[in-house]
Design a protein around this motif. Structure first.
Motif, PDB file in Angstrom:
ATOM      1  N   PHE A 100      -5.953  -5.260  -3.287  1.00  0.00           N
ATOM      2  CA  PHE A 100      -4.843  -5.669  -4.167  1.00  0.00           C
ATOM      3  C   PHE A 100      -4.629  -7.174  -4.134  1.00  0.00           C
ATOM      4  O   PHE A 100      -4.960  -7.847  -3.160  1.00  0.00           O
ATOM      5  N   LEU A 151       0.824  -1.218   0.000  1.00  0.00           N
ATOM      6  CA  LEU A 151       0.000   0.000   0.000  1.00  0.00           C
ATOM      7  C   LEU A 151       0.853   1.261   0.000  1.00  0.00           C
ATOM      8  O   LEU A 151       0.580   2.216  -0.730  1.00  0.00           O
ATOM      9  N   ASP A 188       3.662   0.479  -3.469  1.00  0.00           N
ATOM     10  CA  ASP A 188       3.261   0.026  -4.813  1.00  0.00           C
ATOM     11  C   ASP A 188       1.864   0.483  -5.220  1.00  0.00           C
ATOM     12  O   ASP A 188       1.498   0.347  -6.386  1.00  0.00           O
ATOM     13  N   SER A 189       1.044   0.971  -4.289  1.00  0.00           N
ATOM     14  CA  SER A 189      -0.297   1.406  -4.699  1.00  0.00           C
ATOM     15  C   SER A 189      -0.234   2.853  -5.182  1.00  0.00           C
ATOM     16  O   SER A 189       0.645   3.612  -4.786  1.00  0.00           O
ATOM     17  N   TYR A 190      -1.202   3.223  -6.031  1.00  0.00           N
ATOM     18  CA  TYR A 190      -1.242   4.621  -6.496  1.00  0.00           C
ATOM     19  C   TYR A 190      -2.070   5.502  -5.573  1.00  0.00           C
ATOM     20  O   TYR A 190      -2.080   6.709  -5.695  1.00  0.00           O
ATOM     21  N   TRP A 191      -2.819   4.862  -4.628  1.00  0.00           N
ATOM     22  CA  TRP A 191      -3.763   5.651  -3.820  1.00  0.00           C
ATOM     23  C   TRP A 191      -3.310   5.879  -2.383  1.00  0.00           C
ATOM     24  O   TRP A 191      -3.900   6.724  -1.704  1.00  0.00           O
ATOM     25  N   ASP A 230      -8.459  -0.339  -0.470  1.00  0.00           N
ATOM     26  CA  ASP A 230      -7.146  -0.987  -0.355  1.00  0.00           C
ATOM     27  C   ASP A 230      -7.127  -2.391  -0.949  1.00  0.00           C
ATOM     28  O   ASP A 230      -6.533  -3.328  -0.383  1.00  0.00           O
ATOM     29  N   THR A 270       0.178   6.071  -1.271  1.00  0.00           N
ATOM     30  CA  THR A 270       1.630   6.267  -1.229  1.00  0.00           C
ATOM     31  C   THR A 270       2.052   6.926   0.086  1.00  0.00           C
ATOM     32  O   THR A 270       1.452   7.931   0.489  1.00  0.00           O
ATOM     33  N   THR A 291     -11.889   4.003  -7.779  1.00  0.00           N
ATOM     34  CA  THR A 291     -10.894   3.284  -8.574  1.00  0.00           C
ATOM     35  C   THR A 291     -10.412   4.130  -9.732  1.00  0.00           C
ATOM     36  O   THR A 291     -11.181   4.921 -10.282  1.00  0.00           O
TER      37      THR A 291
END
Ligand SMILES: CC(C)(COP(=O)(O)OP(=O)(O)OC[C@H]1O[C@@H](n2cnc3c(N)ncnc32)[C@H](O)[C@@H]1OP(=O)(O)O)[C@@H](O)C(=O)NCCC(=O)NCCS
Length: 160
Positions: free
Chosen positions: A91, A38, A41-44, A89, A46, A125
């Motif tokens: 993934f 999270l 690697d996540s875009y939401w 969250d 960081t 999303t």
């Protein structure tokens, strides 16, 4: 010693023939793996601090995907368990993507016995609309009725 989150709620488990398992037991969540994904690697999310992740897990119904003891996916639902649920969250780790795990995760979330009869489910999303459409999600019917207070810098502006 590995950290674990303990909760009093009855936990649900779903198993698939190919050995994957989904569990709502927060004590099984691999906090390091989840935090790494999270925050990095996540875009939401960081920069998500690990203490914020732990608090968010404590305040949510969490869904972990596992193969044996190894966690390979995650999602959580922020909910009053009566009228509303926010799915966030979500993934699946890159190594096992494309094996129906994301769809199965959504099936388990929407089918969870304590998360039934809601007036509204919501999520945000950037590009996975096609996944959520399979579960009845649509663009907002009346966007003019919704508001948000969004702090994009919330993690980068923390001083600790
Ligand atoms: C999105 C994600 C959870 C999907 O997991 P997965 O196990 O690979 O997905 P599945 O194998 O169950 O298939 C997903 C389905 O949704 C569709 N889909 C639509 N948008 C998609 C997207 N952006 N990414 C992946 N699948 C998408 C796929 O085409 C597939 O449908 P199909 O079987 O009819 O072709 C995974 O790709 C992931 O973790 N991505 C990075 C993090 C992320 O973007 N999370 C979602 C934030 S809202």
């Amino acid at each position: 010693m590995a950290r674990a989150i303990v909760s009093a709620m009855a936990h649900q488990t779903w198993r698939r023939d190919d050995g994957f398992e989904i569990s709502t037991d927060p004590a099984r969540v691999d906090l390091d793996l989840t935090h790494r994904f999270l925050s990095r690697d996540s875009y939401w999310a960081t920069g998500l601090p690990s203490d914020v992740l732990e608090r968010s897990i404590k305040g949510s119904v969490v869904f972990g995907i596992y193969r044996g003891s190894k966690q390979v996916g995650f999602a959580r639902v922020v909910t009053d368990k009566a009228t509303f649920g926010w799915i966030g969250d979500v993934f699946v780790v890159p190594e096992v993507r494309g094996r129906r795990l994301g769809k199965w995760l959504m099936e388990c979330i929407i089918g969870h016995p304590e998360l039934q009869g809601f007036r509204r489910w919501m999520l945000a999303t950037r590009d996975a609309h096609g996944l959520y459409e399979k579960f009845g999600f649509t663009p907002l019917h009346s966007p003019d009725r919704f508001m948000e207070r969004w702090d994009r810098e919330v993690y980068s502006s923390r001083s600790d």
